[in-house]
Write a protein that holds these residues in place. Structure first.
Motif, PDB file in Angstrom:
ATOM      1  N   ARG A  95       0.834  -1.206   0.000  1.00  0.00           N
ATOM      2  CA  ARG A  95       0.000   0.000   0.000  1.00  0.00           C
ATOM      3  C   ARG A  95       0.867   1.254   0.000  1.00  0.00           C
ATOM      4  N   GLU A 125      -3.646   1.303 -10.559  1.00  0.00           N
ATOM      5  CA  GLU A 125      -4.956   0.746 -10.898  1.00  0.00           C
ATOM      6  C   GLU A 125      -4.902  -0.758 -11.100  1.00  0.00           C
ATOM      7  N   HIS A 128      -3.251  -4.677  -6.522  1.00  0.00           N
ATOM      8  CA  HIS A 128      -4.256  -4.897  -5.486  1.00  0.00           C
ATOM      9  C   HIS A 128      -3.630  -5.103  -4.106  1.00  0.00           C
ATOM     10  N   THR A 133      -8.216   0.285  -2.151  1.00  0.00           N
ATOM     11  CA  THR A 133      -9.272   0.607  -3.109  1.00  0.00           C
ATOM     12  C   THR A 133      -9.320   2.098  -3.395  1.00  0.00           C
ATOM     13  N   GLU A 134      -9.209   2.916  -2.339  1.00  0.00           N
ATOM     14  CA  GLU A 134      -9.287   4.366  -2.542  1.00  0.00           C
ATOM     15  C   GLU A 134      -8.092   4.891  -3.319  1.00  0.00           C
ATOM     16  N   ARG A 136      -6.629   3.199  -5.798  1.00  0.00           N
ATOM     17  CA  ARG A 136      -6.937   2.908  -7.198  1.00  0.00           C
ATOM     18  C   ARG A 136      -7.926   3.924  -7.752  1.00  0.00           C
ATOM     19  N   SER A 137      -8.900   4.329  -6.930  1.00  0.00           N
ATOM     20  CA  SER A 137      -9.845   5.362  -7.366  1.00  0.00           C
ATOM     21  C   SER A 137      -9.126   6.691  -7.589  1.00  0.00           C
ATOM     22  N   ARG A 164     -16.783   5.379  -6.519  1.00  0.00           N
ATOM     23  CA  ARG A 164     -17.546   5.905  -5.381  1.00  0.00           C
ATOM     24  C   ARG A 164     -17.685   7.420  -5.501  1.00  0.00           C
TER      25      ARG A 164
END
Length: 230
Positions: A95, A125, A128, A133-134, A136-137, A164
């Motif tokens: 991360r 993107e 993983h 997740t945020e 990647r957004s 989102r």
């Protein structure tokens, strides 16, 4: 509370959550300056700082408009090595590396290097790491912002479709796209865009990002001829 004293060049800088709080939720400008000087001095000495601390420092530099310094911070030492390794392999190992790459993508966009920014964003993107997740957004939002910068509104809108809507980076790009459409005479976009931004602002706890969202909301209101909402 007593003001935070700036660390001397020989003192250990703040790290971890303590550093993040001071950089992004400072009690005073003096506390912020002290934390920044502490990290800067440690980097100048070649001290081994956690990756998260270096990235947070670079992000604060970006917010302060010091994009060149942020670029130099991210592209030297172990942080630069981690970013280059991610580019070479096409994936991030953690991360923290994902966060370094997404901040580096934003720096590249601001420096006028959309190809580098796009490449870094796509690495994030396509990876993983746990709980990212945020990130990647945010990486997708960087690519959408590049499309908006080029005037490619449909592409920008498509890139953040399905993400989102309350994510501040996503909400900002969607607001910018709506602003351009409003400027082109599409009045039907005004209320949905302002409502979406208000919802994102209400959820966001980062003062710097709230300010950016409020700026976009004001731009839309002004373009729509509603100065009382600007």
């Amino acid at each position: 509370d007593a003001p935070t004293r700036a660390p001397s060049s020989e003192e250990a800088p703040l790290e971890g959550q303590a550093l993040l709080r001071v950089l992004f939720e400072p009690r005073s400008r003096e506390a912020l300056r002290g934390a920044m000087r502490g990290v800067e001095a440690a980097l100048a000495r070649g001290a081994a700082l956690p990756l998260v601390s270096v990235v947070a420092y670079a992000e604060r530099l970006v917010r302060d408009g010091a994009v060149g310094e942020a670029f130099a911070t991210l592209r030297t030492g172990p942080t630069g090595e981690a970013i280059e390794a991610a580019k070479a392999s096409g994936e991030v190992s953690s991360r923290d590396v994902a966060e370094a790459c997404v901040v580096a993508a934003e720096v590249a966009r601001r420096r006028g290097d959309p190809d580098e920014a796009t490449g870094l964003a796509k690495v994030v993107e396509g990876s993983h790491p746990g709980g990212a997740t945020e990130l990647r957004s945010r990486a997708r939002a960087v690519r959408a912002r590049i499309a908006w910068d080029r005037g490619e509104l449909d592409e920008a809108a498509a890139l953040v479709e399905g993400l989102r809507p309350l994510d501040p980076y996503v909400a900002e790009v969607r607001g910018l796209v709506a602003y351009t459409w409003v400027c082109q005479g599409d009045a039907a976009r005004v209320l949905p865009a302002l409502s979406a931004l208000e919802a994102a602002i209400a959820e966001c706890t980062d003062g710097g990002l709230v300010g950016r969202l409020e700026n976009v909301s004001g731009m839309i209101a002004h373009a729509a001829g509603e100065p009382e909402r600007a």
